[in-house]
Structure formats: C-alpha cells, structure tokens
Design a protein around this motif. Structure first.
Motif, PDB file in Angstrom:
ATOM      1  N   PRO A 207      -2.754 -25.159   7.284  1.00 57.13           N
ATOM      2  CA  PRO A 207      -1.457 -25.335   6.967  1.00 57.13           C
ATOM      3  C   PRO A 207      -0.111 -25.158   7.757  1.00 57.13           C
ATOM      4  O   PRO A 207       1.113 -25.573   7.680  1.00 57.13           O
ATOM      5  CB  PRO A 207      -1.198 -24.729   5.574  1.00 57.13           C
ATOM      6  N   ARG A 208      -0.659 -24.062   8.811  1.00 54.95           N
ATOM      7  CA  ARG A 208       0.216 -23.826   9.766  1.00 54.95           C
ATOM      8  C   ARG A 208       0.540 -24.648  10.765  1.00 54.95           C
ATOM      9  O   ARG A 208       1.967 -25.272  11.432  1.00 54.95           O
ATOM     10  CB  ARG A 208      -0.381 -22.664  10.670  1.00 54.95           C
ATOM     11  N   ILE A 209      -0.416 -25.694  11.261  1.00 54.86           N
ATOM     12  CA  ILE A 209      -0.177 -26.798  12.113  1.00 54.86           C
ATOM     13  C   ILE A 209      -0.147 -27.996  11.738  1.00 54.86           C
ATOM     14  O   ILE A 209       0.512 -28.848  12.114  1.00 54.86           O
ATOM     15  CB  ILE A 209      -1.892 -26.574  12.913  1.00 54.86           C
ATOM     16  N   ASN A 210      -0.844 -28.435  10.339  1.00 49.12           N
ATOM     17  CA  ASN A 210      -0.749 -29.759   9.936  1.00 49.12           C
ATOM     18  C   ASN A 210       0.595 -29.874   9.001  1.00 49.12           C
ATOM     19  O   ASN A 210       0.397 -29.287   7.867  1.00 49.12           O
ATOM     20  CB  ASN A 210      -1.986 -29.932   9.187  1.00 49.12           C
ATOM     21  N   ASN A 211       1.489 -30.392   9.594  1.00 47.89           N
ATOM     22  CA  ASN A 211       2.632 -30.767   8.678  1.00 47.89           C
ATOM     23  C   ASN A 211       3.119 -32.120   8.441  1.00 47.89           C
ATOM     24  O   ASN A 211       4.100 -32.761   8.223  1.00 47.89           O
ATOM     25  CB  ASN A 211       3.965 -30.240   9.534  1.00 47.89           C
ATOM     26  N   ARG A 212       1.729 -32.743   8.287  1.00 51.82           N
ATOM     27  CA  ARG A 212       1.942 -34.368   8.055  1.00 51.82           C
ATOM     28  C   ARG A 212       2.343 -34.390   6.759  1.00 51.82           C
ATOM     29  O   ARG A 212       2.003 -33.878   5.617  1.00 51.82           O
ATOM     30  CB  ARG A 212       0.487 -35.188   8.020  1.00 51.82           C
ATOM     31  N   LYS A 213       3.073 -35.596   6.436  1.00 49.87           N
ATOM     32  CA  LYS A 213       3.387 -36.092   5.140  1.00 49.87           C
ATOM     33  C   LYS A 213       2.678 -37.229   4.410  1.00 49.87           C
ATOM     34  O   LYS A 213       2.921 -37.679   3.093  1.00 49.87           O
ATOM     35  CB  LYS A 213       4.736 -36.550   5.225  1.00 49.87           C
ATOM     36  N   ASP A 214       1.388 -37.766   5.209  1.00 46.06           N
ATOM     37  CA  ASP A 214       0.557 -38.671   4.622  1.00 46.06           C
ATOM     38  C   ASP A 214      -0.496 -38.153   4.019  1.00 46.06           C
ATOM     39  O   ASP A 214      -0.368 -37.062   3.690  1.00 46.06           O
ATOM     40  CB  ASP A 214       0.485 -39.765   5.668  1.00 46.06           C
ATOM     41  N   LYS A 215      -1.588 -39.086   3.606  1.00 44.81           N
ATOM     42  CA  LYS A 215      -2.966 -38.405   2.990  1.00 44.81           C
ATOM     43  C   LYS A 215      -3.679 -37.550   3.818  1.00 44.81           C
ATOM     44  O   LYS A 215      -4.605 -36.941   3.136  1.00 44.81           O
ATOM     45  CB  LYS A 215      -3.625 -39.978   2.703  1.00 44.81           C
ATOM     46  N   TYR A 216      -3.196 -37.465   4.883  1.00 48.90           N
ATOM     47  CA  TYR A 216      -3.993 -36.421   5.856  1.00 48.90           C
ATOM     48  C   TYR A 216      -3.226 -34.992   5.819  1.00 48.90           C
ATOM     49  O   TYR A 216      -3.733 -33.981   6.703  1.00 48.90           O
ATOM     50  CB  TYR A 216      -4.440 -36.812   7.186  1.00 48.90           C
ATOM     51  N   GLY A 217      -2.221 -34.860   5.295  1.00 45.19           N
ATOM     52  CA  GLY A 217      -1.388 -33.917   5.293  1.00 45.19           C
ATOM     53  C   GLY A 217      -1.149 -33.110   3.921  1.00 45.19           C
ATOM     54  O   GLY A 217      -1.266 -33.891   2.913  1.00 45.19           O
TER      55      GLY A 217
END
Length: 541
Positions: A207-217
């Motif tokens: 969660p530190r690195i992945n700030n995506r807003k789609d189905k992969y984050g």
C-alpha cells in the motif's frame, strides 16, 4: 553414515517431484551471467559445485521474464528462445547430481535497469528510502569505484517509471507465463515466481507503493489481483504436471507497508491456487538497511517465526530461510514443525559441501558464513559475488572466471547472410574450435526488406552452418540461432548484439553474392572492424 539429523536428511515430495533431503538452496543472486543474460561457464561452474555438495533442491535466482525487468547487467534472462540452450545446460548440470532444478522468474519493476521502467504507480526512486542500501553497497569501495557505481545507477534508472496500463499488466503476465514454459522446455523440474524483495509483484501488494485507483489498487483484494492472475496464468501455461513455487514476502518491514496479517490472507489465496510451495522471506531493498532490521538480520534463524506463522494458515509446504547456518538449527526447526524445508543461501555459497559434511557427522568442518556482507555489497554494486571465507586458490580461480564473463573469449558470434562466404566463416570457426566443449556460439542473421532475401535459403544455410559446427565436435546445446529484423542498420544492429551479448569473438565473411550480401559482408565488415571493442574479429574471404 551418521544419523544425527534425521529430519534434515529425510526425503520429501513437492507435488510429483522427489527431493532426496530437505535442504534447498534458496535463490542467491551472484551476477554470474553474461551481459546478454545468457548462461556463462561461471554460472555452470557455480551451480555444479553446489549440486555436488549434496543439496536436495537448487533455486536459480532472478531469471528475467522481459527485457524491461532486468535488475542487473548480469541477470539471467528467459524472455526469448535464444536463451534455451544455455538454460538447458544449466538444468542438466544441476539434475545430473540428483538435485531438483528450479528456475526463479522475475521482473524488477521500478528497480529494473534501463531508460524505460514500469511500476504499478509512477513512484520515483528518489521517493524511496534507498540511501542506506547504497551506503551499504559503497562502503567497501574506493572513491573512484563509488563514483562509477553512482554514475551508472543514475544513468540506468529513470527519474520516473511508467505507470502500468491494463495492457501493460496483461503483457507482463503473459511474459511470466511464456518464461515458465521456457523453463519447462529447458528441463527444469519447477519454476519459482519471485514475489519478494521489493520487485514488481511486491510493488503491487504494497500500500506504500501502489496508489492505483483501478481494480489493481486500493484494498487488499485489489492489490492481490495482479499476483493471483499471474500465478493462474503461469499454471494454465505450463499445465498441472509442472509445479510452481512462490518466493513469498511475509512482511515488508516498513511503516505503512505490506504487513504480516495481510500476508497471511494472501498466503491462503496462493494455497488455494495450489502453488507447490511458499518460500518465506521478508524485507525489501528499502527496509534491509533500517537499523532495527540490520540488527535483526544478524540473529540466527531470524525469519523462522514468519515461516511458522504462514505454515499455520496454508496447506502447502513452507520453506524457511534467514541465517540458518548450522545443521543443528536446521534440524531443530524441522523437528519442531516450524517449516517443511530449509532454505540456505549464503552458507552454501561459503561452503557448498555443507550438506555432505552434515550428513557424515562432520558438521564441525563446515566453513561458516561470517555474515560479513561481502557478497551482498558486491552484487548490490552490480559486481559478481565472491566470499571472503574462500581460500586463496578458490578466490583466484573464481576471479579468473569472472574476468572471462566480463571478457568472454569463449562466446562467439557468427554473422550469417546465406552466402557462400558466410558458410565458409562457419566452416572456418568449426575448424578452429574443433572439439571445444567450453564455447557458446550464436549464428545471427539480420533480415532486410531486399526482394532477393530468401528466407528458406537462410534457414538452409543456418542448418548447414549448425551441422558443420556439430560435426566439428561442438555440443549442439552450445549453438543457438538468432534471426531478427533490421532495426537501425545491419552493421549497427550487429554491433549492438555484440555489445549486449558480451561476445569475445565475432566471425564474418567478406563479400557475399547478391548486392544485399555484398553490403552486409563488404562495408558492414569494415564498420565492425572500425568499431572493434574488447573482442576479436575473424574476417573470412
């Protein structure tokens, strides 16, 4: 034969694969490959030595699934069929000693080298806590060496990785699946997906690195989606008869990182997909240099508690690693049911005979890993690994072989255009290299758009050249064919292949038959001669 360690030397079965004991070589990156990612003689020597020491399974570290994911200029590659001959020799080298051979496949994500890197989110390396890592890597170098390493790091890593699109995600998942199929074709018994150390899969989970807003984050379910889809794609590609292991991150060891409680949930999902095993580790390149982690990493068996907690929630075998230096400690871990298998890396690097000495009851003769960090400092600064514990003779021998990897006179490129002169070049090489078992030969052809470019004729000439080399006593596994379309220009394309492949010798024939062939082996040969680097050029007229 002594029986002081009955659990350690008990046979074990992973799916359909039988291990003669419960000692596995955990993946240890050594930077022993050629610059083009192919298997070197040093790679073979290293793993043959480990296999002869009596280990039950060897995991070959960090084979790259796509060129965009290379973490070192000396990483093994499995992203193209041209690497199959070397990988087959590597698998055979391990398996002939009755040792299970596993190829670990990986993509570095934003830790990869190159001008264009990818990551689930566009997080710059400058935003990551890597100061301690470089400090660790550089502390053993003089000023000039430190400057060289830092300059190369700046050149190799872009300021900002590209945020992966869904098409990028599908492409990389497909690359993992194709890489696993190649590992199977090469003769490996299993493949291990690298899901640790901060590489691409961890970048999705964190969660530190992945700030995506789609189905992969976002929430854990979404952050798990990429690795779960990846594992399923690999399983679909290789079939149910080919086991897939997983190098598993149990804790990122960073504030706001991927924690143990989430890792347990993820482990259960992987177990439900019937991965062959989980090889449990912790930490990333950011956390390794944190003082609290540095202190922890010097403790014996410092990751065993994590393996034990993961083992409690899954139905698949669990491998534990982390400073398991003695047979006594390994036996205790197995006896108490904290793990199913023991993963050893640096202790085996220090003394490949560790298993045999333990089995004979001569554990006091084991050359211990002193936890000095020499091997780690070398590979982090992109230099081949050495061990400070080795004797003078072995150090000299290994350093000599390392020089051969950096300047590999035994790696030969033969340029082929389908002409008689090109075939004569192959015949000349066959005569000069007669009965050599230590060479790696690539036959290369650059396709052009010329109307007289006869593909069938090229294939026939390649077959003739290959036959000449085999008849001269060159092992067929040491001969590969590389056909590619012209990108910039024939001479420049060949020069790039020479540089990237780290070839020590280049064979070309001057003056072909057609105009295109005259161009290739007339002015092209001159351009190659004019741009000769640290390699030998044979021109056959």
């Amino acid at each position: 034969m002594h029986n002081k360690f009955p659990h350690l030397f008990e046979p074990f079965k992973i799916d359909s694969v039988n291990l003669k004991n419960r000692i596995t070589m955990a993946p240890l990156f050594t930077a022993y490959a050629h610059k083009d990612g192919s298997v070197s003689s040093l790679t073979l020597e290293h793993f043959e030595e480990i296999a002869k020491g009596g280990v039950g399974m060897i995991v070959v570290a960090n084979a790259i699934v796509d060129e965009s994911g290379s973490v070192s200029k000396h990483s093994l590659r499995v992203d193209d069929d041209r690497f199959l001959p070397g990988l087959s020799r590597l698998a055979d080298t391990i398996k002939k000693e009755d040792v299970v051979a596993v190829l670990q496949i990986n993509h570095g994500g934003h830790f990869a080298q190159g001008r264009k890197t990818i990551s689930p989110s566009s997080v710059s390396l400058s935003d990551l806590n890597l100061g301690g890592l470089y400090k660790t890597a550089l502390k053993s170098l003089d000023f000039q060496q430190q400057w060289a390493v830092l300059s190369e790091a700046i050149q190799q890593h872009p300021k900002q990785p590209k945020k992966m699109t869904e098409d990028d995600i599908k492409y990389i998942i497909s690359a993992y699946a194709k890489a696993a199929v190649r590992a199977k074709k090469a003769g490996f018994d299993m493949v291990e997906i690298h899901g640790a150390t901060g590489y691409l899969i961890v970048q999705f989970l964190s969660p530190r690195i992945n700030n995506r807003k789609d189905k992969y984050g976002g929430d854990l379910e979404n952050r798990m989606r990429f690795p779960l889809e990846l594992v399923q794609a690999v399983k679909d590609a290789v079939g149910n008869d080919f086991p897939i292991g997983y190098r598993f991150l149990a804790d990122e060891w960073m504030d706001d990182g991927f924690p143990l409680d989430e890792a347990k949930i993820f482990a259960q999902r992987l177990s439900a997909l019937h991965v062959a095993y989980l090889s449990v580790t912790a930490g990333t390149y950011e956390s390794f240099s944190r003082p609290v982690i540095v202190e922890k990493s010097h403790e014996l068996g410092y990751m065993v508690y994590l393996a034990q907690q993961i083992k409690e929630v899954v139905e698949v075998p669990v491998i534990t690693t982390g400073r398991i230096t003695s047979p006594e400690l390994a036996e205790e871990i197995l006896r108490e049911g904290k793990a199913d298998l023991i993963g050893i890396a640096r202790p085996l690097f220090a003394d490949p005979q560790w298993p045999k000495k333990a089995r004979k009851g001569n554990e006091k003769d084991i050359l211990p890993c002193k936890d000095c960090g020499t091997c780690f400092q070398l590979v982090v600064s992109d230099r081949p690994a050495l061990c400070a514990q080795w004797g003078k003779a072995k150090l000299i021998e290994r350093k000599t072989m390392i020089k051969e990897v950096h300047n590999p006179r035994k790696k030969i490129l033969i340029a082929m255009d389908g002409s008689e002169n090109a075939t004569m070049g192959a015949a000349y090489a066959a005569d000069m290299l007669s009965n050599r078992k230590d060479v790696f030969i690539t036959l290369i052809h650059i396709q052009t758009d010329e109307p007289d470019n006869d593909q069938q004729g090229i294939n026939e000439m390649m077959d003739i050249a290959r036959s000449l080399l085999i008849k001269a006593g060159i092992p067929k596994e040491a001969i590969s064919v590389h056909i590619s379309k012209k990108e910039v220009g024939i001479a420049r394309d060949i020069l790039r292949e020479i540089a990237e492949g780290g070839y020590g010798t280049v064979v070309i024939g001057r003056r072909g038959i057609s105009k295109a062939q005259q161009f290739l082996f007339g002015s092209v040969s001159n351009k190659i001669l004019q741009n000769t680097g640290d390699y030998t050029v044979w021109v056959v007229e």
